[in-house]
Motif scaffolding. Structure first.
Motif, short mmCIF file in Angstrom:
data_model
loop_
_atom_site.label_atom_id
_atom_site.label_comp_id
_atom_site.label_asym_id
_atom_site.label_seq_id
_atom_site.Cartn_x
_atom_site.Cartn_y
_atom_site.Cartn_z
N ALA A 1 23.48 54.28 46.94
CA ALA A 1 23.90 53.57 45.66
C ALA A 1 24.62 52.33 45.60
N PHE A 2 25.92 53.09 46.90
CA PHE A 2 26.92 51.93 46.94
C PHE A 2 26.01 50.25 47.51
N ASP A 3 25.72 50.89 47.77
CA ASP A 3 25.16 49.48 48.78
C ASP A 3 23.99 48.50 48.40
N LYS A 4 23.06 49.36 47.62
CA LYS A 4 22.38 48.96 46.13
C LYS A 4 23.14 48.02 45.59
N VAL A 5 24.10 48.12 45.13
CA VAL A 5 24.15 46.99 43.95
C VAL A 5 24.41 45.21 44.05
N ASN A 6 23.45 44.99 42.87
CA ASN A 6 22.92 43.37 43.22
C ASN A 6 24.53 43.10 42.79
N HIS A 7 24.88 41.99 43.99
CA HIS A 7 25.98 41.19 42.79
C HIS A 7 25.44 39.90 42.08
N LYS A 8 24.69 39.66 41.82
CA LYS A 8 24.06 38.51 40.86
C LYS A 8 23.61 39.61 39.18
N LYS A 9 23.02 40.86 39.27
CA LYS A 9 23.11 41.41 38.23
C LYS A 9 24.57 41.81 37.76
N LEU A 10 25.46 42.66 38.65
CA LEU A 10 26.48 42.95 38.67
C LEU A 10 28.11 41.88 37.44
N TRP A 11 27.57 40.95 38.22
CA TRP A 11 28.49 39.73 37.43
C TRP A 11 27.58 39.47 36.07
N LYS A 12 26.36 39.38 35.94
CA LYS A 12 26.15 39.52 34.52
C LYS A 12 26.74 40.97 33.72
N VAL A 13 26.22 42.21 34.20
CA VAL A 13 26.95 43.40 33.11
C VAL A 13 27.89 42.74 32.62
N MET A 14 29.03 42.46 34.16
CA MET A 14 30.17 42.23 33.43
C MET A 14 30.53 41.81 32.89
N VAL A 15 30.24 40.48 32.28
CA VAL A 15 29.55 39.53 31.05
C VAL A 15 28.98 40.14 30.09
N ASP A 16 28.39 40.34 30.49
CA ASP A 16 27.78 41.55 29.01
C ASP A 16 28.55 42.62 28.39
N MET A 17 29.21 43.20 28.79
CA MET A 17 30.14 44.09 29.32
C MET A 17 31.50 43.51 28.01
N GLY A 18 31.99 42.31 28.30
CA GLY A 18 32.88 41.46 27.46
C GLY A 18 33.89 41.51 28.28
N PHE A 19 33.94 41.32 29.85
CA PHE A 19 34.97 41.48 31.16
C PHE A 19 35.31 39.97 30.72
N VAL A 20 36.51 39.21 29.91
CA VAL A 20 37.15 37.73 30.77
C VAL A 20 36.38 37.64 31.76
N LYS A 21 35.69 35.70 31.90
CA LYS A 21 35.62 35.06 32.34
C LYS A 21 36.29 34.42 33.31
N HIS A 22 37.98 35.00 33.99
CA HIS A 22 38.52 34.78 34.62
C HIS A 22 38.61 35.49 35.91
N LEU A 23 38.19 36.93 35.29
CA LEU A 23 38.48 38.75 35.68
C LEU A 23 37.12 38.48 36.69
N VAL A 24 36.04 37.70 35.99
CA VAL A 24 35.08 38.34 36.46
C VAL A 24 34.95 37.43 38.17
N ALA A 25 35.27 36.16 37.84
CA ALA A 25 34.98 34.48 38.64
C ALA A 25 35.86 35.20 39.27
N LEU A 26 37.11 36.38 39.43
CA LEU A 26 38.20 36.70 40.52
C LEU A 26 37.38 37.67 41.76
N ILE A 27 36.96 38.59 40.83
CA ILE A 27 36.42 39.52 41.72
C ILE A 27 34.69 38.73 42.14
#
Length: 290
Positions: A27-53
């Protein structure tokens, strides 16, 4: 949970609970990066934190060494970093998106204490719970489809189904055409669950592990300079959490209660080095440890 159709046939009575213990494949090896960033934005994470990670992942490169020779540098587009303290949190974000997708429009589940339970999950360990075989197959299909959308696969070899019911007839649940094996017991997050819904095996297992820990603490019990009160506190801090892990869900009868109480007295006697041949009563032991 919605009322069941009286004309609906099922191989499992309504009073039964059928469960699937599922493990996501790498599971930890299958996390898609593009979908992860989208999930973080949709969940309300601040943009600068998403950009940093995001920068931590997109600006790193890797290579592979085989027999002393290294490959060219490449960029990994999926998976979270090993041994990184952020990785479990990042994976959980994807997992939090996975179950709502699977449960959207699902009206099954199993009622416990007036509450309808459909799943239990801890990281990539997921338990699906239903009242009938048909409901269980439905939620399994839903989870499989949701996982596929997120580029996550179900590890069929490590996924098993268990029925808590008096009906001995086996049940059949499939994932992507593969039939899951049925089991009578399963160890989930350190707790032993079985198809008879009894706690005998679980309690005996917990007490056995706690006795082992009690024996390992002999160097602490030997010194006469350590007071009985302190030994009792050490027992509560180092032994009892092991013995009572998951005890909130135990179903106790008289015999099991006596086993637990006997273990408690064994702990105090062992800690204070009171031999059974001394014929010291349990009341006196409890008085000595206050």
């Amino acid at each position: 949970m919605q009322p069941q159709n009286p004309h609906r046939k099922s191989s499992v009575p309504k009073a039964a609970a059928v469960q699937v213990f599922r493990r996501l494949q790498k599971a930890f090896d299958k996390v898609n990066h593009k979908k992860l960033w989208k999930v973080m934005v949709d969940m309300g994470f601040v943009k600068h934190l998403v950009a940093l990670i995001r920068a931590l992942y997109e600006k790193q490169k890797s290579n592979v060494r085989i027999h002393g020779e290294t490959s060219g540098w490449f960029q990994a587009k999926q998976g979270v970093r090993q041994k990184c303290i952020l990785s479990p949190y990042l994976f959980n974000l994807v997992a939090e998106l996975l179950m709502p997708k699977a449960l959207d429009g699902y009206d099954g589940g199993f009622k416990i204490g007036g509450r309808c339970i459909t799943n239990l999950r801890y990281a990539d360990d997921i338990v699906l719970i239903a009242s009938t075989e048909e409901e269980l197959q439905d939620i399994v299909n839903r989870l499989h489809e949701a996982a596929t959308e997120l580029s996550i696969k179900i590890n069929v070899k490590k996924t098993e189904v268990m029925k808590v019911c008096d009906n001995p007839k086996p049940i059949t649940v499939t994932v992507a055409g593969c039939t899951l094996s049925e089991t009578k017991s399963f160890k989930y997050l350190g707790a032993m669950l079985n198809s008879e819904a009894s706690c005998d095996e679980e309690i005996k297992s917990r007490l056995a592990i706690a006795r082992q820990r009690l024996s390992e603490l002999v160097p602490i019990w030997k010194p006469r300079t350590v007071s009985n009160k302190l030994k009792a506190r050490l027992t509560k801090a180092l032994v009892w959490p092991i013995a009572t892990f998951g005890s909130e869900a135990w179903t106790l009868n008289k015999e099991l209660c006596e086993n637990v109480e006997a273990f408690e007295m064994q702990c105090y006697r062992r800690a204070m080095r009171i031999s059974y041949i001394e014929h010291v009563t349990n009341e006196e032991v409890l008085r000595r440890v206050s």
